[in-house]
Design a protein around this motif. Sequence first.
Motif, PDB file in Angstrom:
ATOM      1  N   UNK A 135      -3.083   1.690   5.940  1.00  0.00           N
ATOM      2  CA  UNK A 135      -3.092   0.384   5.288  1.00  0.00           C
ATOM      3  C   UNK A 135      -1.779  -0.370   5.480  1.00  0.00           C
ATOM      4  N   UNK A 136      -1.883  -1.686   5.551  1.00  0.00           N
ATOM      5  CA  UNK A 136      -0.728  -2.577   5.551  1.00  0.00           C
ATOM      6  C   UNK A 136      -0.414  -2.943   4.104  1.00  0.00           C
ATOM      7  N   UNK A 137       0.793  -2.660   3.605  1.00  0.00           N
ATOM      8  CA  UNK A 137       1.137  -3.087   2.241  1.00  0.00           C
ATOM      9  C   UNK A 137       1.139  -4.614   2.144  1.00  0.00           C
TER      10      UNK A 137
ATOM     11  N   UNK B  19       3.537   5.702   1.258  1.00  0.00           N
ATOM     12  CA  UNK B  19       2.270   6.392   1.014  1.00  0.00           C
ATOM     13  C   UNK B  19       1.089   5.568   1.518  1.00  0.00           C
ATOM     14  N   UNK B  20       1.127   4.259   1.265  1.00  0.00           N
ATOM     15  CA  UNK B  20       0.022   3.399   1.693  1.00  0.00           C
ATOM     16  C   UNK B  20      -0.208   3.460   3.188  1.00  0.00           C
TER      17      UNK B  20
ATOM     18  N   UNK C  83      -4.456   1.443  -2.910  1.00  0.00           N
ATOM     19  CA  UNK C  83      -3.440   1.284  -3.943  1.00  0.00           C
ATOM     20  C   UNK C  83      -2.610   2.548  -4.085  1.00  0.00           C
ATOM     21  N   UNK C  84      -1.353   2.379  -4.459  1.00  0.00           N
ATOM     22  CA  UNK C  84      -0.464   3.518  -4.686  1.00  0.00           C
ATOM     23  C   UNK C  84       0.505   3.182  -5.808  1.00  0.00           C
TER      24      UNK C  84
ATOM     25  N   UNK D  87      -2.414  -2.413  -0.654  1.00  0.00           N
ATOM     26  CA  UNK D  87      -2.501  -2.738   0.758  1.00  0.00           C
ATOM     27  C   UNK D  87      -3.947  -2.859   1.183  1.00  0.00           C
ATOM     28  N   UNK D  88      -4.135  -3.142   2.458  1.00  0.00           N
ATOM     29  CA  UNK D  88      -5.495  -3.309   2.960  1.00  0.00           C
ATOM     30  C   UNK D  88      -5.579  -2.849   4.410  1.00  0.00           C
ATOM     31  N   UNK D  89      -6.791  -2.527   4.808  1.00  0.00           N
ATOM     32  CA  UNK D  89      -7.113  -2.222   6.200  1.00  0.00           C
ATOM     33  C   UNK D  89      -8.517  -2.741   6.459  1.00  0.00           C
TER      34      UNK D  89
END
Length: 348
Positions: A102-104, A96-97, A64-65, A164-166
């Motif tokens: 990470x993919x937003x 930033x993400x 998160x950002x 986002x996630x990874x």
Amino acid sequence: MAERKNGITYADAGVDIDAGNALVDRIKPAAARTQRPGTMAGLGGFGALFDLKAAGYSDPILVAATDGVGTKLRIAIDTGELGGVGIDLVAMCVNDLVCQGAEPLFFLDYFATGKLALDEAATVIEGIAAGCEGAGCALIGGETAEMPGMYGSGDFDLAGFAVGAMERGADLPKAVGDGDVLLGLASDGVHSNGYSLVRKIVELSGLNWDAACPWGDGTLGRALLAPTRLYVKPALSAIRAGGVHGLAHITGGGLTENLPRVLPEGLVAEIDLGAWALPPVFAWLSEQGGIAMPEMLKTFNCGIGMVLVVKAEAAEALTGRLTEAGETVVALGRVTEGEGVRYTGTLA
């Protein structure tokens, strides 16, 4: 019996619920254009849902950002040029993400004002939607707060929140080492940092926002409002190709403060300042403000908005991939033994 006084409404106190509802209806088409796999519902609920499995993740880590636009917003309000600040808001969060690997996935905004002006608010939020489209993330919710007495006439503030996630184990930076190559991606201008100093320099110059831009076409105000560049899609493409060990978004603190954030202890980013030319906007700011180059490099991006730390053997292929994606790539230097950032050459 005493005569009862006429009652007052929320609108009489300065809050127009109908205007807020009209804004939601107006921005729904823009938000709909940002839908992506994982989006589960449109605007208007008490919360927003997102399906990570539908987005293609099996063992995801969430990232998160949050950020704002800073005092660049003051120039946008004073000039009435509101179309780009929504893109700025998204870019400052999603850029930033991607530095974490990470993919937003989705974005929410917070728009606060004293008196809701429907057209102006819609313009800003449509810009947010455009930024989400450019970053490949969904605008799935937000908050519009009308707060009379808190903001002056015509003023508003913005905040943004990106998630986002990874996949587990894909986080960055990782394995940054001696000999890695630094690839800089060109910025589109000042982006969204250092604007308190920018505004002070413009004040000292004696120019108004509607004055002719000293280094380019159009007005000074419009030139300084060039939106922050979205690096997400090219950066993700580079990460997926392999060989990327870290990324640094060059925001407040410039190259001097942001590059060390991705370097392990005992390593220095050695940067050749002669590898790129200082863009005209920064040359003008430096000259008008009498700002020494070390201060410029610690305050502004100076033409480099994102830096990738890559495996030396992958540098050439990644440069080609990034160039094909529309980025201007600069070979800035290397990672070597030391601490922080070490500059060589002259930036002019």
